[in-house]
Design an enzyme around this catalytic site. Structure first.
Site, PDB file in Angstrom:
ATOM      1  N   ALA A   1      -2.355  -2.208   1.563  1.00 61.61           N
ATOM      2  CA  ALA A   1      -3.035  -2.819   2.715  1.00 61.61           C
ATOM      3  C   ALA A   1      -3.392  -4.264   2.431  1.00 61.61           C
ATOM      4  O   ALA A   1      -3.225  -5.149   3.281  1.00 61.61           O
ATOM      5  CB  ALA A   1      -4.296  -2.016   3.066  1.00 61.61           C
TER       6      ALA A   1
ATOM      7  N   GLU B   1      -7.810  -8.482  -7.429  1.00 63.08           N
ATOM      8  CA  GLU B   1      -7.342  -7.151  -7.833  1.00 63.08           C
ATOM      9  C   GLU B   1      -7.975  -6.813  -9.174  1.00 63.08           C
ATOM     10  O   GLU B   1      -7.805  -7.544 -10.140  1.00 63.08           O
ATOM     11  CB  GLU B   1      -5.808  -7.118  -7.919  1.00 63.08           C
ATOM     12  CG  GLU B   1      -5.236  -5.869  -8.570  1.00 63.08           C
ATOM     13  CD  GLU B   1      -5.743  -4.559  -7.976  1.00 63.08           C
ATOM     14  OE1 GLU B   1      -5.595  -4.359  -6.759  1.00 63.08           O
ATOM     15  OE2 GLU B   1      -6.316  -3.734  -8.729  1.00 63.08           O
TER      16      GLU B   1
ATOM     17  N   ASN C   1      -2.800   2.855  -5.329  1.00 64.92           N
ATOM     18  CA  ASN C   1      -2.143   4.127  -5.026  1.00 64.92           C
ATOM     19  C   ASN C   1      -0.806   3.924  -4.330  1.00 64.92           C
ATOM     20  O   ASN C   1       0.081   4.785  -4.407  1.00 64.92           O
ATOM     21  CB  ASN C   1      -3.043   4.981  -4.120  1.00 64.92           C
ATOM     22  CG  ASN C   1      -4.111   5.716  -4.909  1.00 64.92           C
ATOM     23  OD1 ASN C   1      -4.020   5.839  -6.126  1.00 64.92           O
ATOM     24  ND2 ASN C   1      -5.118   6.211  -4.220  1.00 64.92           N
TER      25      ASN C   1
ATOM     26  N   ASP D   1     -15.075   1.466  -4.723  1.00 65.05           N
ATOM     27  CA  ASP D   1     -15.943   0.270  -4.827  1.00 65.05           C
ATOM     28  C   ASP D   1     -16.191  -0.367  -3.463  1.00 65.05           C
ATOM     29  O   ASP D   1     -17.312  -0.747  -3.135  1.00 65.05           O
ATOM     30  CB  ASP D   1     -15.313  -0.826  -5.699  1.00 65.05           C
ATOM     31  CG  ASP D   1     -14.881  -0.347  -7.066  1.00 65.05           C
ATOM     32  OD1 ASP D   1     -14.914   0.869  -7.320  1.00 65.05           O
ATOM     33  OD2 ASP D   1     -14.494  -1.205  -7.869  1.00 65.05           O
TER      34      ASP D   1
ATOM     35  N   ARG E   1      -1.359  19.986   4.371  1.00 65.60           N
ATOM     36  CA  ARG E   1      -1.753  19.920   2.961  1.00 65.60           C
ATOM     37  C   ARG E   1      -3.065  20.665   2.721  1.00 65.60           C
ATOM     38  O   ARG E   1      -3.255  21.263   1.671  1.00 65.60           O
ATOM     39  CB  ARG E   1      -1.876  18.464   2.532  1.00 65.60           C
ATOM     40  CG  ARG E   1      -0.525  17.807   2.406  1.00 65.60           C
ATOM     41  CD  ARG E   1      -0.631  16.365   1.978  1.00 65.60           C
ATOM     42  NE  ARG E   1       0.710  15.820   1.758  1.00 65.60           N
ATOM     43  CZ  ARG E   1       0.957  14.557   1.467  1.00 65.60           C
ATOM     44  NH1 ARG E   1      -0.029  13.702   1.341  1.00 65.60           N
ATOM     45  NH2 ARG E   1       2.195  14.142   1.272  1.00 65.60           N
TER      46      ARG E   1
ATOM     47  N   GLU F   1      -6.915   2.821   2.767  1.00 63.66           N
ATOM     48  CA  GLU F   1      -7.683   4.026   2.401  1.00 63.66           C
ATOM     49  C   GLU F   1      -9.187   3.772   2.332  1.00 63.66           C
ATOM     50  O   GLU F   1      -9.973   4.717   2.349  1.00 63.66           O
ATOM     51  CB  GLU F   1      -7.143   4.593   1.077  1.00 63.66           C
ATOM     52  CG  GLU F   1      -7.469   6.061   0.894  1.00 63.66           C
ATOM     53  CD  GLU F   1      -6.886   6.664  -0.380  1.00 63.66           C
ATOM     54  OE1 GLU F   1      -5.928   6.081  -0.948  1.00 63.66           O
ATOM     55  OE2 GLU F   1      -7.404   7.715  -0.799  1.00 63.66           O
TER      56      GLU F   1
HETATM   57  P1  ADP Z   1      -4.334   0.973   0.176  1.00 61.69           P
HETATM   58  O1  ADP Z   1      -3.156   1.875   0.387  1.00 61.69           O
HETATM   59  O2  ADP Z   1      -5.430   1.215   1.099  1.00 61.69           O
HETATM   60  O3  ADP Z   1      -3.906  -0.452   0.072  1.00 61.69           O
HETATM   61  P2  ADP Z   1      -4.308   1.107  -2.692  1.00 61.69           P
HETATM   62  O4  ADP Z   1      -4.851   2.150  -3.590  1.00 61.69           O
HETATM   63  O5  ADP Z   1      -2.831   0.951  -2.611  1.00 61.69           O
HETATM   64  O6  ADP Z   1      -4.935   1.360  -1.252  1.00 61.69           O
HETATM   65  O7  ADP Z   1      -4.878  -0.320  -3.103  1.00 61.69           O
HETATM   66  C1  ADP Z   1      -6.228  -0.583  -3.332  1.00 61.69           C
HETATM   67  C2  ADP Z   1      -6.331  -1.635  -4.424  1.00 61.69           C
HETATM   68  O8  ADP Z   1      -7.651  -2.143  -4.506  1.00 61.69           O
HETATM   69  C3  ADP Z   1      -5.984  -1.107  -5.815  1.00 61.69           C
HETATM   70  O9  ADP Z   1      -5.010  -1.915  -6.401  1.00 61.69           O
HETATM   71  C4  ADP Z   1      -7.318  -1.181  -6.567  1.00 61.69           C
HETATM   72  O10 ADP Z   1      -7.176  -1.398  -7.943  1.00 61.69           O
HETATM   73  C5  ADP Z   1      -7.987  -2.349  -5.869  1.00 61.69           C
HETATM   74  N1  ADP Z   1      -9.450  -2.368  -6.012  1.00 61.69           N
HETATM   75  C6  ADP Z   1     -10.299  -1.312  -5.938  1.00 61.69           C
HETATM   76  N2  ADP Z   1     -11.564  -1.706  -6.123  1.00 61.69           N
HETATM   77  C7  ADP Z   1     -11.522  -3.047  -6.310  1.00 61.69           C
HETATM   78  C8  ADP Z   1     -12.516  -4.041  -6.585  1.00 61.69           C
HETATM   79  N3  ADP Z   1     -13.800  -3.719  -6.709  1.00 61.69           N
HETATM   80  N4  ADP Z   1     -12.116  -5.331  -6.738  1.00 61.69           N
HETATM   81  C9  ADP Z   1     -10.786  -5.658  -6.649  1.00 61.69           C
HETATM   82  N5  ADP Z   1      -9.825  -4.763  -6.423  1.00 61.69           N
HETATM   83  C10 ADP Z   1     -10.170  -3.477  -6.250  1.00 61.69           C
END
Ligand code: ADP
Length: 466
Positions: free
Chosen positions: A38, A57, A65, A250, A303, A429
């Site tokens: 996203a 990131e 995910n 987070d 599921r 998500e």
């Molecule tokens: P979506 O499909 O909603 O994009 P993902 O799991 O693919 O969800 O991506 C979410 C990303 O956000 C992951 O790469 C995760 O490591 C990152 N993330 C989660 N918490 C934080 C944070 N506090 N600061 C920066 N990045 C974060």
């Protein structure tokens, strides 16, 4: 508007500078928190509108995910479906998605996702994605409208993030890895606006990113045992997860901290048959068998139904059983049981041989007649009659957290009074209210793509104008 922004930024800078000498302060038009699917979709769209974009990131790599997902996206797509004789429509996908989530999804958001998926499919193509030209029904998808990237070097896995990362870098999106956002900035005197975030880098240095609009795209909380078991006590430390370790919610907590409303937090999805060395990606090729040698559920069903069926079995496990047809999907992994006859396989699994053979024989007759009177399975792709036969033990594992921050159709985050939180968008998500109680397999990538694009577009418009 521009002048106001400069003033706001100056004030923020002054505040930030007085907060601590070692702090690094960055400014940008659009700040994206989370470099998964996203977040990257949002970053690309915002950059295409001419906005300066910074992505934070927390992990050492992009992807979240989305990187490790099955790479499967549901799209109503006559190009692939008509040649395969599959009748489909936006209305059918919409109705199935709402029903599969027990009507707890917000119909307005569901419609946006379903209608936006075909456009997202083409957008990926323009970014360089090569799609497989066939269509199938991934595990939990409930209908054959799943599309995935072609399996060409360097492979299908990770294809979405490869395409998105390349596009983001080509657009000069600034990507800061190992940088964890810790707090959204929304203090007065900025009329309740979100104007950036605090973060820490790998060395523990503080960072303040000031932005004209923020997109929260930090994913779900499937890997946060404490948080998920708070909302569903069944998913404590004994239950595994398919999620990457950074899926700790987070963003949900940060948004909640500044007043965001949450929805559907106790809707937590498991892959009901996780850990099987036999692929479950094509439910039409496998059976789920209990320790008595019986089938337990419609393998092509929801599921949550599969999870509940497995949790109801002795040992809370099931065997995933297949024949050589499953090799079309991939080689079985380590720990797989292999046998030339069903009797021999039953012996290896430790299940009663006669009952097991009877189950498979009966199932094969259902495939032949195209009707499963036991569980109503419609994904009856092939009989299990071609040795070698395979079996692998599987258990539920947390896969997707359907709950999260409330958004409106523009992906603006909504507060606990039902008002828009100015300057804050969310997608993927981290949001809730789309999939209801149970996410349809293959809809997550449609969700993150469609809403990520909308969030990036609207954040850019808010930051720099149309
Ligand atoms: P979506 O499909 O909603 O994009 P993902 O799991 O693919 O969800 O991506 C979410 C990303 O956000 C992951 O790469 C995760 O490591 C990152 N993330 C989660 N918490 C934080 C944070 N506090 N600061 C920066 N990045 C974060």
């Amino acid at each position: 508007m521009k002048r106001l922004w400069s003033l706001v930024l100056l004030l923020c800078l002054a505040l930030a500078a007085s907060a601590g000498a070692k702090e690094v302060v960055l400014t940008t038009d659009v700040l994206v928190i989370g470099g998964g699917g996203a977040g990257l979709c949002a970053a690309i769209e915002a950059a295409d509108r001419g906005a300066e974009v910074i992505v934070l990131e927390k992990m050492p790599f992009l992807g979240g995910n989305t990187l490790i997902s099955g790479q499967a996206m549901n799209v109503v797509n006559p190009k692939t479906q008509v040649p395969a004789g599959i009748e489909d429509s936006i209305e059918l996908h919409f109705a199935q998605t709402l029903a599969a989530g027990d009507y707890r999804g917000n119909p307005e958001l569901v419609r946006i996702m379903i209608e936006g998926a075909p456009a997202a499919y083409e957008w990926y193509e323009r970014l360089g994605m090569i799609w497989e030209d066939t269509v199938f029904q991934i595990y939990g998808a409930l209908y054959p409208r799943t599309h995935w990237p072609a399996n060409i070097p360097p492979g299908r896995q990770g294809a979405f993030i490869r395409v998105l990362e390349k596009a983001a870098r080509e657009r000069n999106v600034q990507i800061l890895l190992n940088t964890r956002a810790t707090k959204l900035l929304r203090e007065s005197p900025f009329a309740g606006r979100v104007y950036g975030a605090r973060a820490v880098d790998k060395e523990g240095n503080d960072l303040v990113v000031l932005a004209k609009a923020v997109v929260l795209a930090s994913g779900g909380f499937g890997a946060n045992v404490e948080m998920r078991s708070k909302y569903d006590p069944r998913f404590g430390p004994d239950v595994g997860t398919t999620n990457h370790v950074g899926a700790t919610g987070d963003g949900i907590l940060m948004a909640q901290d500044i007043g965001a409303d949450l929805v559907g937090m106790d809707y937590i999805q498991c892959i009901g048959v996780y850990g099987s060395p036999v692929s479950v990606i094509r439910p039409g090729l496998v059976l789920y068998i209990n320790n008595k040698g019986e089938r337990i559920v419609d393998e092509g069903g929801r599921r949550d139904a599969i999870t509940d069926a497995v949790l109801a079995q002795e040992g809370q496990m099931a065997w995933v059983v297949a024949d050589q047809h499953v090799l079309e999907v991939g080689e079985p992994g380590s720990g797989v049981l292999v046998a030339d006859t069903l009797e021999e396989l039953a012996e290896k699994m430790g299940v009663p041989a006669q009952a097991f053979v009877d189950t498979v024989t009966k199932y094969n007759s259902y495939v032949e007649q195209g009707f499963d009177p036991d569980f109503g399975k419609r994904a009856l792709e092939a009989k299990l009659d071609s040795p070698p036969f395979y079996a692998g033990a599987a258990r539920p594992a947390v896969h997707h957290t359907m709950g999260g921050v409330v958004i409106n159709s523009k992906t603006q985050v909504i507060d606990r009074q039902g008002e828009v939180i100015p300057g804050l968008y969310a997608a993927g998500e981290v949001t809730g209210g789309i999939h209801g109680t149970n996410r349809v397999g293959g809809n997550a990538l449609a969700d993150m793509s469609v809403f990520g694009r909308i969030a990036g577009t609207n954040a850019a418009i808010e930051a720099i104008g149309e």
